[in-house]
Design a protein around this motif. Sequence first.
Motif, short mmCIF file in Angstrom:
data_model
loop_
_atom_site.label_atom_id
_atom_site.label_comp_id
_atom_site.label_asym_id
_atom_site.label_seq_id
_atom_site.Cartn_x
_atom_site.Cartn_y
_atom_site.Cartn_z
N HIS A 195 18.39 18.77 18.70
CA HIS A 195 16.99 18.33 18.68
C HIS A 195 16.87 16.81 18.87
CE1 HIS A 195 15.17 22.21 17.70
NE2 HIS A 195 16.24 22.43 16.97
N ASP A 245 17.54 15.59 22.03
CA ASP A 245 17.31 15.38 23.47
C ASP A 245 15.87 14.96 23.76
OD1 ASP A 245 16.40 17.90 22.73
OD2 ASP A 245 17.15 18.93 24.53
N TYR A 246 14.89 15.65 23.17
CA TYR A 246 13.49 15.28 23.45
C TYR A 246 13.04 14.05 22.66
CZ TYR A 246 12.82 18.47 19.44
OH TYR A 246 12.91 19.12 18.23
N ASN A 247 13.93 13.51 21.85
CA ASN A 247 13.69 12.24 21.17
C ASN A 247 14.45 11.10 21.86
OD1 ASN A 247 11.94 12.87 18.76
ND2 ASN A 247 13.57 14.39 18.48
N LYS A 295 10.61 24.85 30.04
CA LYS A 295 10.59 23.39 30.07
C LYS A 295 11.83 22.84 29.34
CE LYS A 295 6.65 22.66 32.21
NZ LYS A 295 6.91 23.06 33.60
N CYS A 296 12.99 23.04 29.93
CA CYS A 296 14.25 22.63 29.28
C CYS A 296 14.54 21.16 29.54
CB CYS A 296 15.39 23.49 29.80
SG CYS A 296 15.68 23.26 31.56
N GLY A 297 15.41 20.60 28.72
CA GLY A 297 15.95 19.27 29.00
C GLY A 297 17.03 19.39 30.05
N CYS A 343 20.18 10.84 26.72
CA CYS A 343 19.12 11.66 27.31
C CYS A 343 17.98 10.82 27.90
CB CYS A 343 18.56 12.63 26.29
SG CYS A 343 19.78 13.85 25.78
N ARG A 344 17.95 9.52 27.60
CA ARG A 344 16.91 8.68 28.19
C ARG A 344 17.36 8.14 29.55
NH1 ARG A 344 13.97 4.66 24.59
NH2 ARG A 344 16.04 3.85 24.11
N ASN A 402 7.85 23.67 19.36
CA ASN A 402 6.74 22.81 19.74
C ASN A 402 6.22 22.00 18.56
OD1 ASN A 402 6.90 23.73 22.35
ND2 ASN A 402 5.36 25.33 22.09
N ARG A 445 8.55 19.13 17.76
CA ARG A 445 8.39 18.10 18.78
C ARG A 445 7.16 17.23 18.46
NH1 ARG A 445 10.22 18.98 25.01
NH2 ARG A 445 9.90 16.83 25.55
N GLU A 505 6.87 13.15 17.67
CA GLU A 505 6.00 12.27 18.45
C GLU A 505 5.00 11.54 17.55
OE1 GLU A 505 4.61 15.02 21.43
OE2 GLU A 505 6.54 14.96 22.48
#
Length: 382
Positions: free
Chosen positions: A33, A35-37, A164-166, A186-187, A220, A223, A227
């Motif tokens: 968790h 990756d989206y951070n 919507k994968c990384g 991941c950025r 979701n 996430r 955010e």
Amino acid sequence: MDTTKIREKFKSLYGTEGALYTSPGRINLIGEHTDYNAGFVLPGAIDKAMYCEIKPNGTNKVRAYALDLGESTEFGLEENDLPAKSWAKYIFGVCREMIKRGAKVEGFDTVFSGDVPLGAGMSSSAALESCFGFAINDQYNLGFDRFELAKIGQATEHNYVGVKCGIMDQFASCFGKEGSLIRLDCRSLEYEYVPFNPKGYRLVLVNTCVAHELASSAYNKRRESCEAVAAAIRKHHPEVEFLRDANLDMLKEVANEVSAEDYIRAEFVIEEVQRLLDACEALKAGDYETVGKKMYETHIGLSRKYEVSCPELDYLNDIARVCGVTGSRVMGGGFGGCTINLVKDELHDAFIERAMNSYEQKFKIKPKVYDVVIKDGARKLS
């Protein structure tokens, strides 16, 4: 995997021979968790993969046969030719994403098969995309590098499969290297190979064989929590774009500005980013005991702070601890799937036997066990 059956089927269907390609599934040792951070992940390609035989057929149609399903389909390469079969959407999507990037892709014949277990969190879909991406790129001399092939696989998921994968799964499948894990930022998508030669240890996945319904809605929500906290911190520290940029002191500053739930979720992510960096240093030093300790810490965080575990996963993690397993944690999004375990050779058999028997007794489900070895990424087979 033996590719004889692929070759035989290809010959019987198309009366000729093509070229063979493969691309592997993956594990992620630590970094969940994140990756989206915009944090780091630490995947590695494994010895379970997808394989395809392929040959241009001089038409504008693709004829494909899924050996494991015994299903065939034929489709064109225009946007409105999207095939009905879900597995064919992956092949079609890869072709379309290449065409969108200006490549000239024409019709071909193919047979494919694989031994990446489905539903075990080893990314069979990314392996399939990367296998066809690499094969088509090579067959038509399209000149895409591995970065672009990973992005093509990710875009296939987004635009043709609806996931919507990384980028971690496709990246690991394309860039895998035997004896190494990949520390991926991941950025920036900068990456570094980190040595992984666990002499005297084995990597074992134990599949709970459950998938709880919560997964997508909970994902979701997690996430959104991340955010929200990043936005709160940004008011005080404009340089903080994602939680990856924050530290625990910054988090404490906004304790009264965010919900208790959001706070604890963010705390897990900030700690996990640091855990991954610590694990990388330990791997470089050959210190697998520290790596194992970090894995257990991750599991506790995922279970108690991020709350994406489930009774079955926690039970397997507890058994690992009791059996003296060096490291164990839930791998992947959570709510089911596998634990990944770093096990000393001499404890391996006793751990597996105990895990299988006691898990089945408690949950009335037979778990599945996969020993995995870190191997190379996408390639042509001689």
